[in-house]
Design an enzyme around this catalytic site. Sequence first.
Site, mmCIF file in Angstrom:
data_model
loop_
_atom_site.group_PDB
_atom_site.id
_atom_site.type_symbol
_atom_site.label_atom_id
_atom_site.label_comp_id
_atom_site.label_asym_id
_atom_site.label_seq_id
_atom_site.Cartn_x
_atom_site.Cartn_y
_atom_site.Cartn_z
ATOM 1 N N ASP A 89 0.810 -1.222 0.000
ATOM 2 C CA ASP A 89 0.000 0.000 0.000
ATOM 3 C C ASP A 89 0.845 1.275 0.000
ATOM 4 O O ASP A 89 2.013 1.274 0.411
ATOM 5 C CB ASP A 89 -0.866 0.047 1.266
ATOM 6 C CG ASP A 89 -1.995 -0.968 1.236
ATOM 7 O OD1 ASP A 89 -1.976 -1.861 0.364
ATOM 8 O OD2 ASP A 89 -2.881 -0.865 2.104
ATOM 9 N N HIS A 107 3.666 -2.290 3.257
ATOM 10 C CA HIS A 107 3.777 -0.951 2.668
ATOM 11 C C HIS A 107 5.121 -0.817 1.965
ATOM 12 O O HIS A 107 6.170 -0.894 2.628
ATOM 13 C CB HIS A 107 3.628 0.119 3.761
ATOM 14 C CG HIS A 107 2.280 0.090 4.431
ATOM 15 N ND1 HIS A 107 1.986 -0.797 5.440
ATOM 16 C CD2 HIS A 107 1.163 0.808 4.199
ATOM 17 C CE1 HIS A 107 0.718 -0.608 5.815
ATOM 18 N NE2 HIS A 107 0.196 0.359 5.085
HETATM 19 NI NI NI Z 1 -2.549 3.088 3.343
#
Ligand code: NI
Length: 262
Positions: free
Chosen positions: A74, A218
């Site tokens: 992400d 991430h």
């Molecule tokens: Ni996010």
Amino acid sequence: MQSVRRWSAAAVAATLCGWLSTFAPAVAEDGRRAGFVGTAVVAAPEKAMPDVPAARPVTRTDCAKAKCVALTFDDGPMSSTAELLDVLAAHQARATFFLVGRNVAARPDLVRRELAAGHELGNHSYTHADLGRSSAAKVREELERTQEAIEQAAGVTPTLMRPPYGSTDKNLALTAKRMGMAQILWSVDPLDWNARDRATVERRIVKGVRPGRILLMHDIHASTVAAVPAILRRLAAQGYVFVTVSELFGGSLTPGKKYVQR
Ligand code: NI
């Protein structure tokens, strides 16, 4: 499955043929769609792989049988994304990227690389907004701007979205449904943004993984990218296959519906 507008056959065939390493950098350097579609890029894989159908979704693994897991990353793309793409390519692992629209606008080259390597692209709002607490107009704007940014960068329209913070509500579900996107949450969260430590991220992922799960990470954190090689090695040794989110569900995702694992 993302609806691929122009060069799906080329991207699919390139991935399957394994000459992606020569293919991807040329795409990244040449920002224009016309340049991408033209010349040898389309012609060569069709010759080499005559049985690859045009404009068919990439579905190579039957996750009803295989031990599948979906890696998701992400908040990118950021400069650290480039290294992650190298790592994924080295392990022939595919993943899903939930992109922040303003970062897409800043680094469209990385988005093109993600797509060319066979990864899936998803919408993660334009400004990383808390969509579950936003007005209907704001939700629509955040999602539409991001769709447009991804379309401009890579020529595909995502059919997946992930609400930042996992924050969702009825309005978001309805908007996502209208826009043709399923809501993809997750089932393993190593809290990598908080840990910022390679070994911790690796340990938490390996501990939490089960067949059919969606792993949340991430790619904007160097510590997470550094954890990925060992994660891929260890999970592959356990027999896991790394697939995109659409592939995990066999391509049958319902717009608006929430998914956390297969
Ligand atoms: Ni996010």
